[in-house]
Design a protein around this motif. Structure first.
Motif, PDB file in Angstrom:
ATOM      1  N   ILE A 245      -8.576  30.263 -13.152  1.00  0.00           N
ATOM      2  CA  ILE A 245      -6.666  30.340 -12.919  1.00  0.00           C
ATOM      3  C   ILE A 245      -6.712  28.925 -11.425  1.00  0.00           C
ATOM      4  O   ILE A 245      -6.288  29.307 -10.250  1.00  0.00           O
ATOM      5  CB  ILE A 245      -6.687  31.981 -12.034  1.00  0.00           C
ATOM      6  N   GLY A 246      -8.220  28.562 -11.238  1.00  0.00           N
ATOM      7  CA  GLY A 246      -8.175  27.740 -10.358  1.00  0.00           C
ATOM      8  C   GLY A 246      -8.362  27.718  -9.650  1.00  0.00           C
ATOM      9  O   GLY A 246      -8.673  27.338  -7.705  1.00  0.00           O
ATOM     10  N   LEU A 247      -9.626  28.576  -9.206  1.00  0.00           N
ATOM     11  CA  LEU A 247     -10.757  28.801  -8.252  1.00  0.00           C
ATOM     12  C   LEU A 247     -12.086  28.086  -8.082  1.00  0.00           C
ATOM     13  O   LEU A 247     -13.182  28.825  -7.402  1.00  0.00           O
ATOM     14  CB  LEU A 247     -10.722  30.463  -7.899  1.00  0.00           C
ATOM     15  N   GLY A 248     -11.917  27.487  -9.167  1.00  0.00           N
ATOM     16  CA  GLY A 248     -13.739  26.960  -8.893  1.00  0.00           C
ATOM     17  C   GLY A 248     -13.317  25.346  -8.326  1.00  0.00           C
ATOM     18  O   GLY A 248     -12.658  24.702  -8.372  1.00  0.00           O
ATOM     19  N   ASN A 249     -14.000  24.771  -8.971  1.00  0.00           N
ATOM     20  CA  ASN A 249     -14.553  23.405  -8.079  1.00  0.00           C
ATOM     21  C   ASN A 249     -13.747  22.317  -9.267  1.00  0.00           C
ATOM     22  O   ASN A 249     -14.329  22.173 -10.368  1.00  0.00           O
ATOM     23  CB  ASN A 249     -15.290  22.952  -8.477  1.00  0.00           C
ATOM     24  N   THR A 250     -12.169  22.302  -9.023  1.00  0.00           N
ATOM     25  CA  THR A 250     -11.624  21.616 -11.103  1.00  0.00           C
ATOM     26  C   THR A 250     -11.951  20.233 -10.435  1.00  0.00           C
ATOM     27  O   THR A 250     -11.201  19.173 -12.232  1.00  0.00           O
ATOM     28  CB  THR A 250     -10.274  21.882  -9.953  1.00  0.00           C
ATOM     29  N   ALA A 251     -12.670  19.795  -9.761  1.00  0.00           N
ATOM     30  CA  ALA A 251     -13.147  17.973  -9.852  1.00  0.00           C
ATOM     31  C   ALA A 251     -13.874  18.318 -11.079  1.00  0.00           C
ATOM     32  O   ALA A 251     -14.362  17.064 -11.350  1.00  0.00           O
ATOM     33  CB  ALA A 251     -13.576  16.861  -8.830  1.00  0.00           C
ATOM     34  N   LYS A 252     -15.585  19.181 -11.101  1.00  0.00           N
ATOM     35  CA  LYS A 252     -16.541  19.153 -11.636  1.00  0.00           C
ATOM     36  C   LYS A 252     -15.874  19.507 -13.607  1.00  0.00           C
ATOM     37  O   LYS A 252     -15.198  21.049 -14.010  1.00  0.00           O
ATOM     38  CB  LYS A 252     -17.814  20.188 -11.588  1.00  0.00           C
ATOM     39  N   ALA A 253     -16.884  19.090 -14.130  1.00  0.00           N
ATOM     40  CA  ALA A 253     -16.737  19.345 -15.686  1.00  0.00           C
ATOM     41  C   ALA A 253     -17.668  20.667 -15.603  1.00  0.00           C
ATOM     42  O   ALA A 253     -18.509  20.897 -15.274  1.00  0.00           O
ATOM     43  CB  ALA A 253     -17.335  18.049 -16.780  1.00  0.00           C
ATOM     44  N   SER A 254     -16.396  21.723 -16.580  1.00  0.00           N
ATOM     45  CA  SER A 254     -17.046  23.521 -17.531  1.00  0.00           C
ATOM     46  C   SER A 254     -16.060  23.712 -17.923  1.00  0.00           C
ATOM     47  O   SER A 254     -14.830  23.179 -18.181  1.00  0.00           O
ATOM     48  CB  SER A 254     -17.442  23.994 -15.898  1.00  0.00           C
ATOM     49  N   TRP A 255     -16.284  24.615 -18.812  1.00  0.00           N
ATOM     50  CA  TRP A 255     -15.559  25.657 -19.811  1.00  0.00           C
ATOM     51  C   TRP A 255     -14.444  26.150 -19.098  1.00  0.00           C
ATOM     52  O   TRP A 255     -13.194  25.767 -19.942  1.00  0.00           O
ATOM     53  CB  TRP A 255     -16.409  26.288 -20.712  1.00  0.00           C
ATOM     54  N   GLY A 256     -14.688  26.798 -18.053  1.00  0.00           N
ATOM     55  CA  GLY A 256     -13.225  27.259 -17.294  1.00  0.00           C
ATOM     56  C   GLY A 256     -12.874  26.006 -16.741  1.00  0.00           C
ATOM     57  O   GLY A 256     -10.984  26.307 -16.281  1.00  0.00           O
ATOM     58  N   VAL A 257     -13.237  25.384 -16.177  1.00  0.00           N
ATOM     59  CA  VAL A 257     -11.969  24.049 -15.896  1.00  0.00           C
ATOM     60  C   VAL A 257     -10.978  23.038 -16.582  1.00  0.00           C
ATOM     61  O   VAL A 257      -9.869  22.818 -16.764  1.00  0.00           O
ATOM     62  CB  VAL A 257     -13.049  22.884 -14.804  1.00  0.00           C
ATOM     63  N   SER A 258     -12.210  23.057 -17.801  1.00  0.00           N
ATOM     64  CA  SER A 258     -11.093  22.292 -18.873  1.00  0.00           C
ATOM     65  C   SER A 258      -9.246  23.643 -19.222  1.00  0.00           C
ATOM     66  O   SER A 258      -9.549  22.708 -19.894  1.00  0.00           O
ATOM     67  CB  SER A 258     -12.047  22.717 -20.625  1.00  0.00           C
ATOM     68  N   LEU A 259     -10.446  24.504 -19.235  1.00  0.00           N
ATOM     69  CA  LEU A 259      -9.517  25.745 -19.715  1.00  0.00           C
ATOM     70  C   LEU A 259      -7.846  25.680 -18.878  1.00  0.00           C
ATOM     71  O   LEU A 259      -7.368  25.673 -18.459  1.00  0.00           O
ATOM     72  CB  LEU A 259      -9.892  27.327 -19.800  1.00  0.00           C
ATOM     73  N   TYR A 260      -8.898  24.898 -17.358  1.00  0.00           N
ATOM     74  CA  TYR A 260      -7.246  25.518 -16.490  1.00  0.00           C
ATOM     75  C   TYR A 260      -6.594  24.242 -16.551  1.00  0.00           C
ATOM     76  O   TYR A 260      -5.249  24.447 -16.276  1.00  0.00           O
ATOM     77  CB  TYR A 260      -7.949  25.172 -15.140  1.00  0.00           C
ATOM     78  N   TRP A 261      -7.256  22.505 -16.176  1.00  0.00           N
ATOM     79  CA  TRP A 261      -6.416  21.854 -16.455  1.00  0.00           C
ATOM     80  C   TRP A 261      -5.438  22.125 -18.347  1.00  0.00           C
ATOM     81  O   TRP A 261      -4.113  21.322 -17.947  1.00  0.00           O
ATOM     82  CB  TRP A 261      -7.657  20.302 -16.738  1.00  0.00           C
ATOM     83  N   ALA A 262      -6.061  22.601 -19.145  1.00  0.00           N
ATOM     84  CA  ALA A 262      -5.038  22.947 -20.210  1.00  0.00           C
ATOM     85  C   ALA A 262      -3.777  23.222 -19.752  1.00  0.00           C
ATOM     86  O   ALA A 262      -2.662  23.016 -21.007  1.00  0.00           O
ATOM     87  CB  ALA A 262      -5.696  24.102 -22.184  1.00  0.00           C
ATOM     88  N   THR A 263      -3.855  24.878 -19.462  1.00  0.00           N
ATOM     89  CA  THR A 263      -2.629  25.650 -18.946  1.00  0.00           C
ATOM     90  C   THR A 263      -2.100  24.644 -17.485  1.00  0.00           C
ATOM     91  O   THR A 263      -0.849  24.758 -17.565  1.00  0.00           O
ATOM     92  CB  THR A 263      -3.033  26.577 -18.520  1.00  0.00           C
ATOM     93  N   VAL A 264      -3.050  24.299 -16.892  1.00  0.00           N
ATOM     94  CA  VAL A 264      -2.126  24.393 -15.911  1.00  0.00           C
ATOM     95  C   VAL A 264      -1.047  22.347 -15.937  1.00  0.00           C
ATOM     96  O   VAL A 264       0.435  22.714 -15.897  1.00  0.00           O
ATOM     97  CB  VAL A 264      -2.624  22.955 -14.524  1.00  0.00           C
ATOM     98  N   ASN A 265      -1.562  21.451 -17.177  1.00  0.00           N
ATOM     99  CA  ASN A 265      -0.375  20.416 -18.020  1.00  0.00           C
ATOM    100  C   ASN A 265       0.013  21.019 -18.825  1.00  0.00           C
ATOM    101  O   ASN A 265       0.797  20.217 -20.092  1.00  0.00           O
ATOM    102  CB  ASN A 265      -1.642  19.588 -18.216  1.00  0.00           C
ATOM    103  N   SER A 266      -0.125  22.483 -19.256  1.00  0.00           N
ATOM    104  CA  SER A 266       0.939  23.509 -20.066  1.00  0.00           C
ATOM    105  C   SER A 266       0.450  22.385 -21.680  1.00  0.00           C
ATOM    106  O   SER A 266       1.691  22.270 -22.557  1.00  0.00           O
ATOM    107  CB  SER A 266       2.447  23.496 -19.445  1.00  0.00           C
ATOM    108  N   SER A 267      -0.364  21.795 -22.332  1.00  0.00           N
ATOM    109  CA  SER A 267      -1.023  21.218 -23.343  1.00  0.00           C
ATOM    110  C   SER A 267      -0.347  22.108 -24.197  1.00  0.00           C
ATOM    111  O   SER A 267       0.000  21.944 -24.910  1.00  0.00           O
ATOM    112  CB  SER A 267      -2.771  21.008 -22.993  1.00  0.00           C
ATOM    113  N   VAL A 268      -0.502  23.549 -23.996  1.00  0.00           N
ATOM    114  CA  VAL A 268      -0.481  24.210 -24.986  1.00  0.00           C
ATOM    115  C   VAL A 268       1.440  24.432 -25.662  1.00  0.00           C
ATOM    116  O   VAL A 268       1.510  24.448 -26.543  1.00  0.00           O
ATOM    117  CB  VAL A 268      -0.396  25.868 -24.654  1.00  0.00           C
ATOM    118  N   LEU A 269       2.206  23.890 -24.263  1.00  0.00           N
ATOM    119  CA  LEU A 269       3.213  23.980 -24.246  1.00  0.00           C
ATOM    120  C   LEU A 269       4.029  23.646 -25.387  1.00  0.00           C
ATOM    121  O   LEU A 269       5.201  22.738 -26.067  1.00  0.00           O
ATOM    122  CB  LEU A 269       4.321  24.691 -23.478  1.00  0.00           C
ATOM    123  N   GLN A 270       2.664  22.365 -25.593  1.00  0.00           N
ATOM    124  CA  GLN A 270       3.413  20.532 -25.281  1.00  0.00           C
ATOM    125  C   GLN A 270       2.465  20.530 -27.005  1.00  0.00           C
ATOM    126  O   GLN A 270       2.909  19.780 -27.824  1.00  0.00           O
ATOM    127  CB  GLN A 270       2.696  19.302 -25.592  1.00  0.00           C
TER     128      GLN A 270
END
Lengths: 321, 328
Positions: A245-270
């Motif tokens: 939900i965006g409360l981690g360090n979004t500049a570093k790679a981690s599983w949660g952050v990957s999912l965060y970027w996937a939703t922020v960039n609405s990858s699912v919808l595309q």
């Protein structure tokens, strides 16, 4: 957050009666551990876990660190030979994100669980051993802490913290997840406290410190391990959730952050399934592996839970000291 | 009676902790209630209006009150459900936002969590009764695996497959964009339609825990003497299973309901976020990211109170189901 809550059973610290040919030069594992290693579910779980840890350990040799977070190629590529898990909307490699993310996600979960276990073990054993008013107070606090939902609380806390470092994450998650574990371990210590061998140690005038560390703790190792695994996977889930939900360090790679970027960039919808499927599978498989180990521990301590009757049967007896 | 008093003391204490915690956290952590507002202003705006910070502190309440007095004011306000004004939705009062968003969450979580409990315990019951059978070997690992995946991942997956690829159900918001909320058939239909996917996710994610829990307890119950006795009497198989074994086995899972509910409440935040479902969880996430302190504070309190209410209901159910409690 999905919880597979595994009922933790009575201890029955059990050992095979006839240890057939225990060779002297071999290091002997605790009996519960050898039993666990023979359990199929635990074997599968430990296998998956081993692969995950291995991937995290050899990450620099199988993926490029900078391609996990930086732009390397055309964004939104489906999986291909050069990018086995495809590329994200930011043009970074999902494979590298998952492999390097494993390091951060596993380490955060592990150390948070260590903190929670240390807190829970000391509080749980203190409550059970001291009894009386101390027990009442610790139990009341534990029961209330279980009821206060950890995730909204964590969201609240992390939202106002300036630091989003891994250490902060570990401390915050670890300090909030001790309660479930403390309750389990207290119950465990309580049943042990009234056993003969503890009473015998008391009568023979041993110091409290010696009884707790020399008699009580060794008999609780398998239970503490089980509680640790439970909190380990809860903290992996919680930590990934906070990052999601965006409360981690979004500049570093981690599983949660990957999912965060996937939703922020609405990858699912595309329709870019690869950007969320692989990090999500990584979390799910790790948690499943830990659950399987936990179920294995359960089956070892309560043979009735096993699906089919086994050909080889063990004779159980209660271990005295 | 003694049992009742003990439980009452527990509710009161838990409630007090919840209220105090929501007061203490913002006090301890860096950042001020007006931080969210000041973030939106340019440095020039602040420089040109020297009194602006003081004015905002007057509206939203700053951190400069003495602690005890601030605590007392907070308790007073909380008792009157007055949580101040949301800084990210200025000038809407916090209580109004909660009143608008909470019903969606309660409906969604309430229905789907009870469904998950019913489904999970039923599967656990059958799995334990025919231990090692086909049902046990297929459904138990399946639900265990489903439970291992984070709810938001299941949500993304279902949204992609069922919502996007198959297009069976809407994937965003709680009702159609052209529909005005109200108690009419079009709204209710639209709301139900939009609730299907989030509810499905919650059921799938949380049923697994109950399956394992119920199976474990049920297997232990089955080996009790009174089960053999009931079977020896020649009672029908399913009657022994439901009335003798399951009725006793349901108590431990039922007592685990409240802690599970506390975790579920957290999980719902993620599910709501994925589906842009305008419930309390989605609002909390937005408020936390926007550093809207009054709103997060009030929502945290709401989230902390929900499980306490759940425990209260479970206690009542327990009271009905377990004669031992009634006797004491």
């Amino acid at each position: 957050m999905s919880q597979v809550q595994v009922e933790i059973q009575q201890p029955a610290p059990s050992e095979p009666l006839a240890a057939p040919t225990a060779s002297h030069h071999r290091v002997r594992l605790p009996s519960w551990l050898t039993l666990l290693l023979r359990n199929h579910k635990a074997q599968i779980g430990l296998g998956i876990l081993f692969v995950m840890v291995l991937l995290a350990a050899i990450a620099p040799w199988i993926a490029n660190a900078s391609s996990a977070t930086n732009f390397v190629d055309l964004p939104r590529q489906p999986p291909s030979w050069s990018y086995p898990f495809g590329t994200t909307d930011q043009g970074s490699s999902v494979w590298a994100g998952v492999v390097f993310g494993a390091r951060r996600s596993l380490a955060t979960g592990f150390f948070a669980a260590v903190i929670a276990t240390v807190l829970a073990t000391s509080l749980g054993i203190t409550a059970a051993y001291a009894g009386g008013i101390v027990d009442e107070i610790i139990s009341l606090i534990t029961n209330v802490a279980i009821v206060i939902p950890a995730i909204p609380l964590l969201i609240d806390v992390t939202a106002y913290l300036h630091s989003r470092s891994m250490l902060t994450m570990i401390l915050v998650v670890g300090c909030l997840l001790w309660a479930i574990e403390a309750r389990i371990l207290r119950g465990q210590a309580l049943t042990l406290r009234n056993r003969d061998f503890i009473q015998a140690a008391k009568v023979s005038g041993e110091s409290t410190r010696r009884i707790v560390f020399g008699e009580l703790m060794p008999n609780m190792v398998s239970r503490i391990a089980a509680a640790f695994i439970l909190v380990f996977y809860i903290s992996i889930l919680v930590e990934a959730g906070l990052e999601f939900i965006g409360l981690g360090n979004t500049a570093k790679a981690s599983w949660g952050v990957s999912l965060y970027w996937a939703t922020v960039n609405s990858s699912v919808l595309q329709g870019e399934w690869w950007s969320f499927l692989f990090p999500g599978l990584a979390i799910g498989l790790t948690v499943l592996a830990l659950t399987l180990v936990l179920v294995g521990i359960d089956e070892v301590s309560n043979p009735r839970l096993r699906g089919l009757p086994k050909k080889r049967r063990f004779a159980f007896r209660r271990s005295a000291a | 009676m003694r049992w009742f008093l003990r439980r009452l003391a527990f509710y009161v204490f838990a409630l007090w902790v919840a209220i105090t915690l929501t007061f203490v956290i913002p006090q301890l952590l860096p950042g001020s209630p007006i931080g969210g507002i000041l973030q939106r202003l340019t440095p020039q705006q602040i420089q040109n209006n020297p009194g602006i910070i003081l004015t905002y502190e007057k509206i939203f309440g700053g951190k400069n009150q003495p602690l005890l007095k601030a605590y007392w004011t907070y308790l007073d306000h909380a008792a009157h459900l007055n949580f101040g004004i949301s800084t990210s939705n200025y000038p809407t009062p916090v209580s109004e936002i909660i009143a608008r968003t909470l019903p969606y969450s309660i409906a969604l979580v309430g229905i789907s969590f009870i469904l998950a409990f019913a489904l999970g315990t039923t599967i656990g019951m059958f799995a334990a009764w025919r231990r090692g059978g086909g049902f046990d070997t297929i459904f138990v690992p399946l639900f265990m695996a489903l439970g291992a995946f984070p709810a938001y991942f299941t949500a993304l997956l279902i949204m992609y497959v069922v919502g996007l690829r198959l297009g069976w159900f809407p994937i965003q918001h709680a009702y159609g964009t052209s529909i005005v909320p109200g108690f009419d058939w079009t709204f209710i239909r639209s709301a139900l339609d939009h609730g299907v996917l989030p509810a499905l996710v919650i059921v799938l994610a949380f049923a697994g825990g109950w399956v394992i829990n119920m199976r474990t307890v049920m297997i232990n119950t089955i080996s009790e003497d009174y089960i053999s006795m009931a079977q020896a009497k020649g009672l029908k198989d399913h009657r022994v299973m439901t009335r003798y074994a399951a009725r006793n086995a349901i108590l431990p899972p039922l007592n685990g309901f409240a802690p599970q509910f506390a975790t579920a409440v957290g999980g719902v935040i993620f599910v709501e976020l994925v589906f842009s479902y305008p419930g309390a969880g989605y609002t909390l996430q937005q408020a936390a990211l926007g550093k809207d302190l009054p709103l997060t504070q009030a929502l945290l309190l709401v989230f902390a109170i929900c499980p306490i209410i759940a425990i209260f209901i479970i206690d009542l159910v327990n009271f009905v189901l377990d004669p031992r409690i009634r006797a004491s």
